[in-house]
Design a protein around this motif. Structure first.
Motif, PDB file in Angstrom:
ATOM      1  N   MET A 136      35.887  39.725  39.895  1.00 54.59           N
ATOM      2  CA  MET A 136      35.682  38.644  38.928  1.00 54.59           C
ATOM      3  C   MET A 136      36.639  38.779  37.747  1.00 54.59           C
ATOM      4  O   MET A 136      37.233  37.795  37.293  1.00 54.59           O
ATOM      5  CB  MET A 136      34.228  38.653  38.444  1.00 54.59           C
ATOM      6  N   THR A 137      36.788  40.005  37.247  1.00 53.42           N
ATOM      7  CA  THR A 137      37.688  40.236  36.115  1.00 53.42           C
ATOM      8  C   THR A 137      39.124  39.906  36.491  1.00 53.42           C
ATOM      9  O   THR A 137      39.839  39.214  35.756  1.00 53.42           O
ATOM     10  CB  THR A 137      37.577  41.701  35.654  1.00 53.42           C
ATOM     11  N   GLU A 138      39.544  40.402  37.662  1.00 47.14           N
ATOM     12  CA  GLU A 138      40.910  40.165  38.128  1.00 47.14           C
ATOM     13  C   GLU A 138      41.177  38.671  38.292  1.00 47.14           C
ATOM     14  O   GLU A 138      42.218  38.160  37.853  1.00 47.14           O
ATOM     15  CB  GLU A 138      41.108  40.902  39.448  1.00 47.14           C
ATOM     16  N   ALA A 139      40.240  37.963  38.915  1.00 47.13           N
ATOM     17  CA  ALA A 139      40.444  36.536  39.179  1.00 47.13           C
ATOM     18  C   ALA A 139      40.521  35.733  37.884  1.00 47.13           C
ATOM     19  O   ALA A 139      41.370  34.840  37.746  1.00 47.13           O
ATOM     20  CB  ALA A 139      39.317  36.011  40.067  1.00 47.13           C
ATOM     21  N   GLN A 140      39.648  36.035  36.921  1.00 46.61           N
ATOM     22  CA  GLN A 140      39.691  35.317  35.653  1.00 46.61           C
ATOM     23  C   GLN A 140      41.014  35.555  34.925  1.00 46.61           C
ATOM     24  O   GLN A 140      41.594  34.627  34.352  1.00 46.61           O
ATOM     25  CB  GLN A 140      38.531  35.759  34.758  1.00 46.61           C
ATOM     26  N   MET A 141      41.482  36.790  34.946  1.00 48.74           N
ATOM     27  CA  MET A 141      42.758  37.105  34.303  1.00 48.74           C
ATOM     28  C   MET A 141      43.905  36.344  34.964  1.00 48.74           C
ATOM     29  O   MET A 141      44.778  35.778  34.287  1.00 48.74           O
ATOM     30  CB  MET A 141      43.025  38.611  34.378  1.00 48.74           C
ATOM     31  N   ILE A 142      43.908  36.314  36.286  1.00 42.07           N
ATOM     32  CA  ILE A 142      44.965  35.619  37.020  1.00 42.07           C
ATOM     33  C   ILE A 142      44.945  34.125  36.700  1.00 42.07           C
ATOM     34  O   ILE A 142      45.990  33.512  36.439  1.00 42.07           O
ATOM     35  CB  ILE A 142      44.818  35.874  38.532  1.00 42.07           C
ATOM     36  N   LEU A 143      43.754  33.522  36.699  1.00 38.16           N
ATOM     37  CA  LEU A 143      43.659  32.098  36.378  1.00 38.16           C
ATOM     38  C   LEU A 143      44.136  31.825  34.949  1.00 38.16           C
ATOM     39  O   LEU A 143      44.831  30.835  34.693  1.00 38.16           O
ATOM     40  CB  LEU A 143      42.220  31.611  36.553  1.00 38.16           C
TER      41      LEU A 143
END
Length: 200
Positions: free
Chosen positions: A147-154
């Motif tokens: 979740m953290t990785e995906a939010q950062m990427i977005l």
């Protein structure tokens, strides 16, 4: 952690960018929130709580297209579930893809509506109606990392570029170990220019 950090998250982001291209108003909503919170700096972990639209969009994408679309469990002892006999040692399949689209748990389940993951609406939802990372003691150990990785990427990508679907591409689901789009996801990528950006 290696699997959660790469293949499943990449697949989930593929579906996220597909849905953002299909519903471009949410590209604008994400970008508006990014600009309000970050202005000209890169996102930090402490910014994630203020980038709720990134989280909601990603969660809604995993609702509609959970990368892990089915889970299996062994019955350690015999049981009965709603009148069905479950012998000891049986393999039980749980299908998040179907649960996430069940109208008993979701209003208008086929519609992409990230706001359904706002805290007030999420708190009112039945707990096991949403399980992109599984549930119980064998839930995905990498869920928070993903979740953290995906939010950062977005937050990084949606500030600078937006996506359009290839006009002649027909979406066909390929449910293997992960739920993938057959033949990939052809898209065109555009640099953000105010006049060309989808409206908020």
């Amino acid at each position: 952690l290696f699997l959660a950090g790469h293949e499943t998250t990449a697949t989930a982001l593929t579906w996220t960018f597909y849905l953002l291209a299909k519903y471009p108003e949410y590209q604008g909503k994400i970008r508006g929130q990014i600009e309000a919170v970050l202005q000209d700096r890169i996102p930090l972990h402490e910014d994630l709580a203020s980038l709720s639209m990134c989280q909601w969009v990603f969660e809604e994408s995993m609702r509609l297209y959970p990368p892990v679309w089915r889970l299996s469990r062994f019955a350690r002892e015999k049981d009965e579930i709603q009148g069905y006999s479950v012998p000891q040692g049986s393999v039980i399949l749980v299908t998040p893809y179907l649960i996430h689209r069940d109208p008993r748990y979701w209003e208008h389940p086929e519609i992409f509506e990230p706001e359904r993951f706002s805290p007030e609406r999420a708190d009112a939802r039945q707990r096991l109606a949403y399980m992109p990372f599984g549930a119980g003691p064998r839930a995905c150990v990498g869920a928070l990392f993903a979740m953290t990785e995906a939010q950062m990427i977005l937050a990084v990508i949606c500030r600078r570029i937006f996506f359009d679907l290839a006009p002649d591409h027909q979406l066909v689901l390929e449910p293997r170990l992960l739920l993938r789009p057959q033949g990939g996801m052809p898209m065109s990528v555009h640099r953000v220019i105010e006049a060309a950006m989808p409206s908020q």
